[in-house]
Design an enzyme around this catalytic site. Structure first.
Site, PDB file in Angstrom:
ATOM      1  CD  GLU A 124       4.809  27.220  13.214  1.00 25.21           C
ATOM      2  OE1 GLU A 124       4.736  26.127  12.229  1.00 25.21           O
ATOM      3  OE2 GLU A 124       4.216  27.481  13.877  1.00 25.21           O
ATOM      4  CD  GLU A 128       0.459  30.883  17.915  1.00 24.52           C
ATOM      5  OE1 GLU A 128       0.707  30.086  18.771  1.00 24.52           O
ATOM      6  OE2 GLU A 128      -0.219  30.846  16.821  1.00 24.52           O
TER       7      GLU A 128
END
Ligand code: NAG
Length: 362
Positions: A124, A128
Site C-alpha cells: 500500500e 491522507e
C-alpha cells in the site's frame, strides 16, 4: 466469462467469480501470498488523464455509501452521516507508475480524504489529508499487509489544502517512491530504506475518497484519535473534491500475474508486456522540499479508506474486446457495440452471486 482473462477455462473463471463474490466484504478477495490461483490483475498498461469536470468514467467504480456527484468542479465525495465513505476505485491495476490527483481535501474534525494505492497482497502507498488540519498531508506505505512497525507515516507540508486545488503525485518505481505536493517532492523512500520486505512492489489499484475516521460508532479509539476526531456529523456535510486524475502505468501488457507467493516484483509477470519498461517516464517534479519529520509511532492506519468502504474487490475488470481510451473510458474496440461494459461486469457479478445462491440451496 471473458472477465478474468482471455484463455482461462470457464470452470476456473466461474470459481474465481464465486471467490470474488463470496468474499466481497474483505479488502482482498484472494491473497497471492497464500494462493497461487488468484485471478490475474487487469493491467492499465498505458497512461490516462481523467477530467472529472466532464463527468464520471467507467474505469473507476463508486462504492462505500455516501455520494459521489459530478459537476463543474469535478467529482465530489460527500460524508453526511455515520457509515458514509464514498470512494472511486480503478477497475485496472498499475505495476509501478505515477498517479497525479488534483483535489481539494474535505474539512472537519475526524474527516479523512484519502488516496490509496493497494495491491491484492496488501502492499500500500497512501496520502491522507486530515480535515482537522489543512496545512499538511500524511504519507505512508505498507508491505504485505503488515502493520507490525509504525515508523512509516510522515506528515508533509501541504498548505491550504481545503481552500484550492492542488496536484498530489505518487511516483513509484522499483527503486523508490516519491510523494509530491504541487510539483514539489516532499518525501522519497528508497527501496533499501524501507523496512525489510516491506517495500511496495506488486500491482496496485488506485482508490480515493472521503470517510469519517473520527466516527466513534464505527471506528476503534486509536483510529478516532489518529483522525483527530471525533467527527461531529451535525457540522457537515463534509466534501472532498477531485478535479482530475492522471495515471501512468510504468508497465505494459494486458494483465499482471503473480507467478509465485513471494510478493517480490521479480515474480510479477506482465502478460503481453514488460514490467517497469516505462519507469520514470512521468513528468519530473520541479523542486524538492526540506526533509520532513517522522510521525510518532502510533499515528498510522493501514488500508486507509474506512471499513465501511472496504467492499471493493478486484472483481471488476476490462472485458475482452473492450479498450481503454486516453481519457479513461472503457469502450468497445468495435465502434458498433453499444452495451456499456458495466453491463458485463454487473451480469457477471449477478451470475456469480446467483451461482453461490444455488450452491447454498443444495
Ligand atoms: C519467485 O519468482 C522469482 C522470479 O522468477 C524468483 O526469482 C524467486 O526465486 C521465486 N521465489 C520463490 C519463493 O519461489
Amino acid at each position: 466469462m471473458h472477465f478474468f482473462g482471455h484463455q482461462r477455462p470457464a470452470s476456473l473463471a466461474i470459481a474465481a467469480t464465486l471467490a470474488a463474490c463470496a468474499s466481497a466484504q474483505t479488502y482482498t478477495s484472494c491473497n497471492p501470498l497464500t494462493s497461487t490461483s488468484c485471478p490475474a490483475n487487469t493491467a492499465l498498461g498505458m497512461a490516462i488523464n481523467v477530467d472529472f469536470t466532464k463527468g464520471s468514467v467507467n474505469s473507476f467504480t463508486a462504492s462505500g455509501g455516501g455520494t459521489v456527484s459530478y459537476g463543474s468542479d469535478g467529482a465530489t465525495f460527500t460524508v453526511s452521516e455515520s457509515g458514509d465513505a464514498p470512494q472511486l476505485s480503478s477497475v485496472f491495476y498499475i505495476m509501478f507508475g505515477r498517479v497525479e490527483l488534483t483535489m481539494k481535501a474535505a474539512p472537519g474534525a475526524g474527516i479523512v480524504s484519502t488516496l490509496v494505492m493497494q495491491s491484492d497482497d496488501l502492499d500500500e502507498i497512501d496520502m491522507e489529508w486530515l480535515g482537522a488540519d489543512d496545512s499538511e498531508v500524511q504519507t505512508n506505505y505498507f508491505g504485505k499487509g503488515q502493520t507490525i512497525t509504525y515508523n512509516r507515516g510522515q506528515f508533509n507540508p501541504a498548505a491550504d489544502n481545503q481552500a484550492g486545488f492542488i496536484t498530489y503525485t505518487i511516483d513509484w518505481t522499483a527503486a523508490r517512491i516519491e510523494w509530491s505536493v504541487g510539483g514539489t517532492v516532499v518525501r522519497t523512500l528508497a527501496y533499501e530504506d524501507a523496512d525489510t520486505d516491506q517495500y511496495p512492489q506488486t500491482p496496485m489499484q488506485v482508490k480515493f475518497g472521503a470517510w469519517a475516521g473520527g466516527d466513534t460508532s464505527t471506528n476503534a479509539e486509536g483510529t478516532v484519535e489518529w483522525a483527530r476526531g471525533p467527527t461531529v456529523f451535525s457540522d457537515g456535510p463534509f466534501s472532498m473534491v477531485v478535479q482530475s486524475i492522471v495515471v501512468s502505468d510504468y508497465s505494459t501488457g494486458s494483465s499482471y500475474v503473480y507467478t509465485n507467493t513471494s510478493g517480490d516484483w521479480q515474480s510479477i509477470e506482465a502478460v503481453d508486456g514488460e514490467v517497469g519498461v516505462n519507469s520514470g517516464t512521468g513528468a519530473t517534479a520541479t523542486a524538492t522540499a526540506t526533509a520532513s519529520t517522522a510521525t510518532s509511532s502510533n499515528l498510522a492506519v493501514p488500508a486507509g479508506i474506512g471499513s465501511s468502504a472496504s467492499t471493493t474487490t478486484a472483481s471488476s475488470t476490462i472485458p475482452s474486446g473492450w479498450v481503454m481510451t486516453a481519457s479513461g473510458k472503457i469502450v468497445p474496440a468495435s465502434s458498433n457495440a453499444t452495451r456499456p461494459p458495466q453491463f458485463w461486469i454487473l451480469a457477471t457479478q449477478v451470475f456469480g452471486c446467483f451461482f453461490v445462491g444455488l450452491l447454498l440451496l443444495q
